[in-house]
Design an enzyme around this catalytic site. Structure first.
Site, PDB file in Angstrom:
ATOM      1  N   GLN B 133     -25.521  29.218  16.617  1.00 39.69           N
ATOM      2  CA  GLN B 133     -24.491  30.253  16.761  1.00 39.69           C
ATOM      3  C   GLN B 133     -24.265  30.942  15.422  1.00 39.69           C
ATOM      4  OE1 GLN B 133     -20.700  28.679  18.038  1.00 39.69           O
ATOM      5  NE2 GLN B 133     -20.625  27.118  16.429  1.00 39.69           N
ATOM      6  N   LEU B 135     -21.754  31.778  13.830  1.00 42.34           N
ATOM      7  CA  LEU B 135     -20.764  31.183  12.945  1.00 42.34           C
ATOM      8  C   LEU B 135     -21.427  30.297  11.893  1.00 42.34           C
ATOM      9  CD1 LEU B 135     -17.940  30.234  12.041  1.00 42.34           C
ATOM     10  CD2 LEU B 135     -18.029  28.546  13.887  1.00 42.34           C
ATOM     11  N   TYR B 244      -5.950  23.016  13.546  1.00 33.82           N
ATOM     12  CA  TYR B 244      -7.352  22.614  13.439  1.00 33.82           C
ATOM     13  C   TYR B 244      -8.209  23.795  13.007  1.00 33.82           C
ATOM     14  CZ  TYR B 244     -12.047  21.309  15.029  1.00 33.82           C
ATOM     15  OH  TYR B 244     -13.390  21.056  15.107  1.00 33.82           O
ATOM     16  N   TYR B 245      -7.960  24.949  13.612  1.00 33.05           N
ATOM     17  CA  TYR B 245      -8.727  26.133  13.231  1.00 33.05           C
ATOM     18  C   TYR B 245      -8.192  26.755  11.952  1.00 33.05           C
ATOM     19  CZ  TYR B 245     -11.349  25.573  17.435  1.00 33.05           C
ATOM     20  OH  TYR B 245     -12.184  25.049  18.374  1.00 33.05           O
ATOM     21  N   ARG B 247      -7.219  25.073   9.382  1.00 36.15           N
ATOM     22  CA  ARG B 247      -7.973  24.343   8.372  1.00 36.15           C
ATOM     23  C   ARG B 247      -9.359  24.955   8.195  1.00 36.15           C
ATOM     24  NH1 ARG B 247     -12.450  22.067   9.574  1.00 36.15           N
ATOM     25  NH2 ARG B 247     -11.856  22.275  11.731  1.00 36.15           N
ATOM     26  N   HIS B 400      -9.551  29.404  22.026  1.00 31.53           N
ATOM     27  CA  HIS B 400      -9.405  27.952  21.906  1.00 31.53           C
ATOM     28  C   HIS B 400      -7.998  27.478  22.254  1.00 31.53           C
ATOM     29  CE1 HIS B 400     -13.396  27.318  20.470  1.00 31.53           C
ATOM     30  NE2 HIS B 400     -13.246  28.169  19.484  1.00 31.53           N
ATOM     31  N   HIS B 402      -4.713  26.421  24.526  1.00 32.82           N
ATOM     32  CA  HIS B 402      -4.484  25.644  25.740  1.00 32.82           C
ATOM     33  C   HIS B 402      -3.268  26.205  26.488  1.00 32.82           C
ATOM     34  CE1 HIS B 402      -6.824  21.766  24.456  1.00 32.82           C
ATOM     35  NE2 HIS B 402      -7.532  22.865  24.305  1.00 32.82           N
ATOM     36  N   ASP B 420      -1.176  14.738  22.480  1.00 31.40           N
ATOM     37  CA  ASP B 420      -1.874  15.951  22.881  1.00 31.40           C
ATOM     38  C   ASP B 420      -3.357  15.594  22.921  1.00 31.40           C
ATOM     39  OD1 ASP B 420      -1.276  19.308  22.580  1.00 31.40           O
ATOM     40  OD2 ASP B 420      -3.334  18.570  22.601  1.00 31.40           O
ATOM     41  N   HIS B 451      -0.979  18.303  29.267  1.00 27.43           N
ATOM     42  CA  HIS B 451      -0.026  18.418  28.157  1.00 27.43           C
ATOM     43  C   HIS B 451       1.357  17.953  28.594  1.00 27.43           C
ATOM     44  CE1 HIS B 451      -3.314  21.223  27.314  1.00 27.43           C
ATOM     45  NE2 HIS B 451      -3.093  20.937  26.049  1.00 27.43           N
TER      46      HIS B 451
END
Lengths: 724, 724
Positions: B133, B135, B244-245, B247, B400, B402, B420, B451
């Site tokens: 990919q 990225l 998370y993203y 970071r 990404h 939820h 989570d 969740h």
């Protein structure tokens, strides 16, 4: 057995000091100098904090009411801990408040004790007074009598009389006379009882109590403490109930032995039976991984070297033997006891005398004569990440034993990879049956299918009958711990007396060129008289990454595997009939991959499951298992391999060797021999040859792929690639 | 938005040095002095070990073939890491072998790159060249261009030309022109791409590349790096995809900003938008517990502050801001980077300039204008054992995200108590769909029922339609972090546009006299237009100890709860209809007990379940949940409480307060107000009064048990026992 030659008079027995050694130091001098080793000083501070808090609460000696975990149960436990520590602090500091605390609390017990009958929360015939079971009363006494010794000389005569008569003589009578059945058992409960009664005897100068404690109430030495040291430990110091109970039993053994040593040095208790008590201590420590006891039989999994029993055991053990490896354990524990032994031990630690404790591959025979099977431990590497295989070829281990003959476990990188369930019990949690063993301890945890052990016709070894199980033990056939090959071989031919199935199992750690760790090879032969179903479960830890086979999955409804003998507790996730190439499964645990690979025999089925069915009260942990099943055969040989490989580092986003590095596992029967070959993806190949011949000197040879392989003894590793 | 005033010429842009700062020290001088701080020196040693190992293997630049986790993928990743570290070591030591390694590897890439087309393992339209990919290609470039900068001046003209043309210009063209769609997105993938292209522009003196990187390929500033800093972060520095993203995105933001700062200091990039990049860094750190990022949205749970992005971020952040709290984080990390920034930071650390990082209760608004909801964090205590509640009232967070509006999590004693799930993905593990997101990420992990969020009619928020979800965000109504009462209130009225259900949720940490920790109170109001089923799941961690209710248990066969929207993945363990006294359940985790208690409304059912149904490939973790279900009503108010209590210490055999210390939880509706009272076994009672009125200055009063309660604002805690 020790001859019955106890001649010391009561007067001789009460030569001061009876139980504890002299005060470690003159208190004032110490306070001025502050010369305690750090570990000891920290322990003193911890004791002071606890005792001061107990003092601040005021003395509370409640009328017994609750079972394990309940308020009165916990309060009496806290009381005996507080008394012992307060007594030891009194010896160390000379502070009156500690003296007064122990005195006042014992006077409260003197009020209470005469009023007591059977505990209202009795659970069985072994009912206690202060506690729901007599065992806890014995534990109370072992602690309380040590506390009493620290203050007894400083009491008024009236106080002394009061406490002697209304607490200790009554309690000793309760334990030894009224609870005679427990007292005379060859069992850890009796060790606690004899220790409490014997130390009371020394303190009160009561020779009769000492005699009873040492030689049983009949005085013939068929019961009592000395007989316990003969029958409860194997010559290797293995305690037949297993390490969890070995730990528990260690405290009364060590503490009472210390008292015997001081009061009757001529008994040479620590030299008794070739130093069995030191062996028991060292074996207890060997039976750990990362400090935690191997959890077989009815073990609670939280128990580690960091328990009161081991603080006491290590201190007394060091004081007696000066074994420098014990200092390494004390360092690991970071805790000690504030007795004279603790002081000696921590001083030696400060003096830099510690040497690494030699954890290594060892065989521990079971049974008083060492002929009731064994526990084998194979270790590769050292330190908290090392790999260890534990093989349980021991005898039943009394009432807390499990039906798990020839079972095994695997540890790696600080984790239990191939598991033993331990006990189904939540210790001291009242909501869970008052903290007692749960019904599922009988229906699941003890059953064969809950272990990594062979099950015939979906029934447990000895059909779950403990009396039957007590009659037999496996035979340890061979054990070797070589450089590139370590193995254990054992058999049992009467685990299924009605079916006449004999089973022999070889478990080995095998080095394979190019692999990062040795693989565990498991070769199990079972031979019976008539067609049967053979199930070989593997209880693993981890999340499935890859299956070599394609199971029929129960994804929308999960049935139960069977009924009875633990099968009712297994949910079936899927079933498959794998071919040779696809007979493997890979899972991940804590960043490492594990592949379980096996040689499928004709029609072998693999069942993937999970514990937790038929568990109305959510008492069971839910853990995965895989079962190799062979049906309708008289005999079967299971050849399985457990390989650890690769690394997953989610933080660094690095993954290597997430798939097995083994290309093939093959099994060849050649006459009486079995050959297993392991071939790696990189083309290395090793064989393990098994002669099934326990003669270590016999030489064997077989021809494999046109090449003659020769080896000596029960089993050997032969490298097939390179050389020649 | 920043005006388009980039006027620096290409010549100005290439003023030496372009990307990295000067060599930290004159190499020879340093070697003589050895003045590096320990942390820096350790990092150098680690880098040397890694690079030396890579050198020993020989330069390997394979033709791209494998997806994530596969061999070629991992090799190209190792290559860019090795190049960057080798380049930095060259700067630090001046050793030719590092220079030669980077040069030779880049010359290999110059061989390979022109031969490449789309990667053969393409997974979607964003296909890369070196990787599956685009990225990963951008990540390669961000690292490689920094490595190239360290050696470029010392190359021969021919080598320089070769690498300029056949690697970096081609790669920059690939990222910016051929992958224009990715490049011009407002998304972290584009941040990596613009950073790689922009830094290449600075290094090669190519103003056009810099312009594209800063302002997008159209040059109008509607895309590009600067626009990303405006749109991807809220005014509080919150990145809409979640921590998370955040970071992950931080590295290109910080590294490229560092390059901009050195090459175009007049842009004042670190002051841009009120210092948004520092805020982003600090917010990233705040969104952790024990160093681990709160795992909401598609998070991999292994990610912590101990990741390369944060080593880089903390070093650059400190070099720019000299914020002493960042030194505390570096100390926690025990790692750094071997750049000039790393050296400055570690020197400050050695100089004792660190101050504790101020983890505390904070609200982080979402959306470029801060009006797209928020993430609220309530903390009690400090250090690794502290208690934290995380409340996700943020917007969808792009692809990404939820469907988890108004969801929450609870941490305590280093553990996640209310969970989570994060992403259903095994990063880089080829056996698991090549390491990509698993199908169960869509069918389970993203769904609302996975969740701790309200589900209406068994369908996810926005019916699982991301486009619909992008149109809405919750409204953060109130947030206060007082001494004994901290709370967040938020609402969303269009998560179910077809059903017209509006929901408002108050989550609070409430101190209650006599309890060891504050309790978490959860009051959720849902109001719809027609009768519906309301499900409120709680995903907890632990083993059930006690149920206040008596469920009908599925012990011999386990059905699935529903179909679609995640319900097909839930096994049903049991169902119950509890009464008020019995509406609680207690579980144990890591020695602490937790009781979830709720007020049952008429006919409320409790469903106990576990994830893992309809999971043919064993992709899901199996984790317990409890659902409060109210059926056939237009509106419902859920009042729930999570209490932590007691201690279980198996080693010491000590158990205290294993049962809830709360006697009653009551809910009273008084006109527009809701009052919840919490009464302890010890007789203490507190009320939480909710006005549902976002005006912080409005005063409210209600009469409760004959007593007037007055409070101001949205919600308040009122002590009912003791003095007025």
């Amino acid at each position: 057995m020790l001859a019955l030659t106890l001649v010391a008079s009561a007067a001789a027995l009460t030569a001061t000091p009876a139980l504890a050694a002299e005060r470690p130091e003159d208190a004032a001098a110490v306070a001025a100098q502050e010369t305690y080793p750090t570990l000891f000083a920290e322990e003193m501070a911890r004791a002071e904090t606890f005792v001061d808090a107990m003092m601040a609460e005021g003395i509370t000696v409640p009328v017994p009411r609750d079972p394990g975990g309940g308020y009165t149960h916990e309060q009496h436990k806290r009381n005996y801990r507080a008394m012992l520590l307060a007594g030891q602090l009194y010896e160390l500091t000379g502070e009156q408040r500690y003296f007064a605390f122990v005195r006042d609390m014992l006077l409260e017990y003197a009020e209470l004790y005469p009023t007591l009958g059977d505990h209202p929360a009795r659970a069985n015939q072994n009912v206690g007074r202060l506690f729901w079971q007599v065992l806890n009363d014995a534990m109370w006494m072992v602690h309380a009598v040590q506390a009493y010794e620290t203050i007894r000389d400083d009491l008024t005569a009236a106080e002394r009389q009061r406490i002697d008569d209304d607490v200790f003589r009554r309690a000793a009578d309760f334990l030894s006379v009224e609870s005679e059945a427990t007292f005379n058992r060859i069992h850890n409960h009796a060790t606690w009882a004899t220790a409490g009664v014997g130390m009371t005897g020394y303190l009160l100068g009561d020779e009769e109590l000492v005699q009873k404690a040492l030689y049983g109430t009949a005085g013939d030495g068929e019961a009592g403490f000395l007989r316990q040291t003969e029958l409860l430990f194997s010559p290797d110091g293995y305690y037949t109930e297993g390490p969890y109970y070995q730990r528990f039993a260690l405290l009364p053994f060590m503490v009472f032995a210390g008292a015997i040593d001081r009061n009757q040095p001529d008994l040479e208790i620590f030299e008794y039976r070739d130093g069995i008590l030191e062996k028991a201590l060292l074996t207890t420590i060997q039976l750990t991984y990362d400090g935690y006891f191997f959890p077989f039989n009815d073990a609670i999994r939280d128990k580690s070297l960091n328990t009161a029993e081991l603080y006491e055991g290590v201190a007394i053990g060091y004081a007696v033997t000066e074994n420098p490896a014990l200092l390494d354990i004390a360092r690991f524990q970071g805790r000690t006891v504030i007795s004279q032994a603790g002081l000696e031990m921590t001083r030696a630690l400060d003096a830099g005398r510690a040497e690494p404790f030699p954890f290594r591959s060892l065989l521990f025979t079971d049974g008083p004569e060492g002929d009731q099977g064994a526990v084998a431990v194979l270790r590769d590497g050292t330190g908290p990440e090392h790999l260890a295989v534990v093989i349980k070829n021991a005898s039943q281990g009394m009432g807390h034993g499990h039906f798990d003959k020839l079972s095994w476990q695997l540890y790696n990188r600080g984790e239990e990879i191939v598991r033993d369930y331990g006990a189904a019990r939540f210790l001291n949690i009242e909501a869970k049956e008052g903290g007692r063993y749960l019904p599922e301890n009988e229906t699941w945890a003890k059953q064969t299918v809950a272990h990594n052990a062979l099950v015939v016709n979906e029934r447990s070894h000895f059909y779950g009958d403990r009396d039957l199980a007590d009659l037999s033990a496996p035979t340890q056939l061979a054990f070797e711990a070589g450089e590139a090959f370590q193995y254990s071989a054992a058999s049992i031919d009467d685990a299924y007396p009605q079916d006449g199935v004999a089973m022999t199992r070889v478990l080995a750690l095998v080095e394979v060129e190019g692999l990062s760790q040795p693989v565990t090879l498991d070769v199990l032969r079972a031979e019976g008289q008539r067609n049967a179903t053979f199930d070989l479960p593997l209880h693993y830890s981890g999340h499935i990454m890859r299956l070599g086979f394609d199971p029929a999955r129960n994804v929308a409804e999960r049935p139960v595997l069977g009924s009875g003998h633990g099968y009712e507790h297994i949910w079936v996730d899927g079933r498959a009939t794998p071919d040779a190439a696809g007979s493997f499964m890979t899972w991940i645990l804590d960043g490492r991959f594990y592949t379980y690979r096996f040689v499928p025999t004709q029609g072998m089925e693999v069942i993937l499951g999970e514990s937790g069915a038929n568990d109305p009260n959510f008492n069971l942990r839910r853990e995965p298992l895989a079962i190799q099943r062979v049906d309708g055969v008289q005999a079967a040989t299971f050849v399985s391999l457990l390989e650890s490989h690769g690394l997953y580092d989610g933080a660094a986003e690095q993954t290597v060797e997430s798939d097995s590095q083994i290309a093939a596992l093959r099994h060849h029967r050649q006459g009486a021999y079995d050959l297993v070959t392991i071939e790696t993806l990189a083309g290395e190949e090793v064989a393990v040859a098994i002669s099934w011949d326990a003669d270590p000197n016999a030489t064997h040879s077989a021809t494999f792929e046109g090449r003659e392989i020769t080896w000596q003894g029960y089993a050997a590793r032969v490298v097939l690639t390179g050389g020649e």
